[in-house]
Design an enzyme around this catalytic site. Sequence first.
Site, PDB file in Angstrom:
ATOM      1  N   GLN A  97      -3.200 -12.972  -0.561  1.00 33.18           N
ATOM      2  CA  GLN A  97      -4.182 -11.934  -0.258  1.00 33.18           C
ATOM      3  C   GLN A  97      -3.507 -10.573  -0.386  1.00 33.18           C
ATOM      4  O   GLN A  97      -2.532 -10.275   0.320  1.00 33.18           O
ATOM      5  CB  GLN A  97      -4.760 -12.069   1.143  1.00 33.18           C
ATOM      6  CG  GLN A  97      -5.949 -11.113   1.313  1.00 33.18           C
ATOM      7  CD  GLN A  97      -6.395 -10.942   2.744  1.00 33.18           C
ATOM      8  OE1 GLN A  97      -5.649 -10.425   3.556  1.00 33.18           O
ATOM      9  NE2 GLN A  97      -7.620 -11.356   3.050  1.00 33.18           N
ATOM     10  N   TYR A 178     -10.087  -1.947   5.912  1.00 35.51           N
ATOM     11  CA  TYR A 178      -8.932  -1.512   5.132  1.00 35.51           C
ATOM     12  C   TYR A 178      -9.381  -0.732   3.894  1.00 35.51           C
ATOM     13  O   TYR A 178     -10.559  -0.427   3.744  1.00 35.51           O
ATOM     14  CB  TYR A 178      -8.044  -2.706   4.805  1.00 35.51           C
ATOM     15  CG  TYR A 178      -7.530  -3.378   6.064  1.00 35.51           C
ATOM     16  CD1 TYR A 178      -6.933  -2.632   7.083  1.00 35.51           C
ATOM     17  CD2 TYR A 178      -7.693  -4.748   6.276  1.00 35.51           C
ATOM     18  CE1 TYR A 178      -6.495  -3.219   8.255  1.00 35.51           C
ATOM     19  CE2 TYR A 178      -7.250  -5.350   7.440  1.00 35.51           C
ATOM     20  CZ  TYR A 178      -6.657  -4.576   8.432  1.00 35.51           C
ATOM     21  OH  TYR A 178      -6.227  -5.164   9.601  1.00 35.51           O
ATOM     22  N   ARG A 225     -12.610 -10.697  -0.893  1.00 30.73           N
ATOM     23  CA  ARG A 225     -13.133 -10.912   0.457  1.00 30.73           C
ATOM     24  C   ARG A 225     -13.896  -9.686   0.917  1.00 30.73           C
ATOM     25  O   ARG A 225     -13.410  -8.550   0.793  1.00 30.73           O
ATOM     26  CB  ARG A 225     -11.988 -11.207   1.438  1.00 30.73           C
ATOM     27  CG  ARG A 225     -12.488 -11.725   2.795  1.00 30.73           C
ATOM     28  CD  ARG A 225     -11.358 -11.911   3.786  1.00 30.73           C
ATOM     29  NE  ARG A 225     -11.691 -12.930   4.781  1.00 30.73           N
ATOM     30  CZ  ARG A 225     -11.161 -13.008   5.994  1.00 30.73           C
ATOM     31  NH1 ARG A 225     -10.266 -12.116   6.393  1.00 30.73           N
ATOM     32  NH2 ARG A 225     -11.496 -13.970   6.814  1.00 30.73           N
ATOM     33  N   GLY A 311      -9.658 -19.713  10.766  1.00 24.62           N
ATOM     34  CA  GLY A 311      -8.563 -18.856  11.164  1.00 24.62           C
ATOM     35  C   GLY A 311      -7.754 -19.434  12.310  1.00 24.62           C
ATOM     36  O   GLY A 311      -6.800 -20.176  12.111  1.00 24.62           O
TER      37      GLY A 311
END
Length: 356
Positions: A97, A178, A225, A311
């Site tokens: 990622q 982000y 994502r 997760g």
Amino acid sequence: MTTAFDPITIGRHTLPNRIVMAPMTRSRAADGRPTELTATYYAQRASAGLIITEGIQPSVIGQGYPSTPGLHDPEQVAAWRAVTDAVHERGGRIFAQLMHTGRVGHPDNYADDLTPVGPSSVRADAQIFTPGGLQQMVQPEPLTHEEILTTIDDFVSAARHAIEAGFDGVELHGANGYLLHQFLSTNANQRGDQWGGSRENRARLIVDLSSAVAEAIGADRTAVRLSPGNGMNDIAEDDAEGTYLYVTEALDRLGLAYLHVLETGLPQLTKQLRAAWSGAFMLNPSTPGSSTGPDQLRLIEDGSADLLSFGALFLANPDLPARLAAGGPFNAPDMTKAYGGGDEGYTDYPTLQHTS
């Protein structure tokens, strides 16, 4: 009926199951490089249909948190090769990622005298962990047009490095507040040029960047994502539904390996995105008050998603597919040891065969 334990093809890879290890920051890198412990951690979880790594910065300025790894120099490439080799030796598949945190950062988290960057000079009203403890985030330096083009080049270079390091593909992080998410937002992005304003302009970076990475390493090794309506890191999205439908349709034309949706603020939008996406659809579903677990396996069976990402449950259960197939039991994650440190809370969770 399709189940989570059936194989699926994404891009050029056939996965043995549809249970995916979601990306999770662990802050255990040494000088920007993964360690032998990192290789052990990921190899332990190689029974996942796919592993997606923690966020990896594509450049020095892309780092937001302490002790996170990069993919922008030869030493980092070599260190990640040890990780991918360990996963492949166990029969696993692993995507890197790529995560540029943008304005989410602090000067104390850089080795050099740097200031975080963002689409505009708008400070996130939030705190971030630094070596000196929690601190308020700072006002970022707005990226110039030329610096945005350099950022795209940085992602392309990091994607090439990922393939050189043995990764099976890359996931571009456009979620969680982000950099790519900041450009999509209507509060962090106050630009008046081609990179801001309309939904088409706010989406330009993630679409152009995804296209450039896909051209460099192959669309079948590239994924994205997204997290529509996610307010993490002080993000606001006044046009979320229209923006994400536009982004999804634009990305769909690239023929990517999969789209990964983190369901947070707008779970009602998921069905529309699912319908707009013609390829493999990965979902990290909304589970308020709990973690994604066995109850969500039905989302594969009813066609809501093609793959499910887990997760916290994967953090604590290295053999999660076997535990899900058996109906448990499940180790509880110790979140006090989630970030930093050594093997405790990282590589010391027992598998079923070692559980008394």
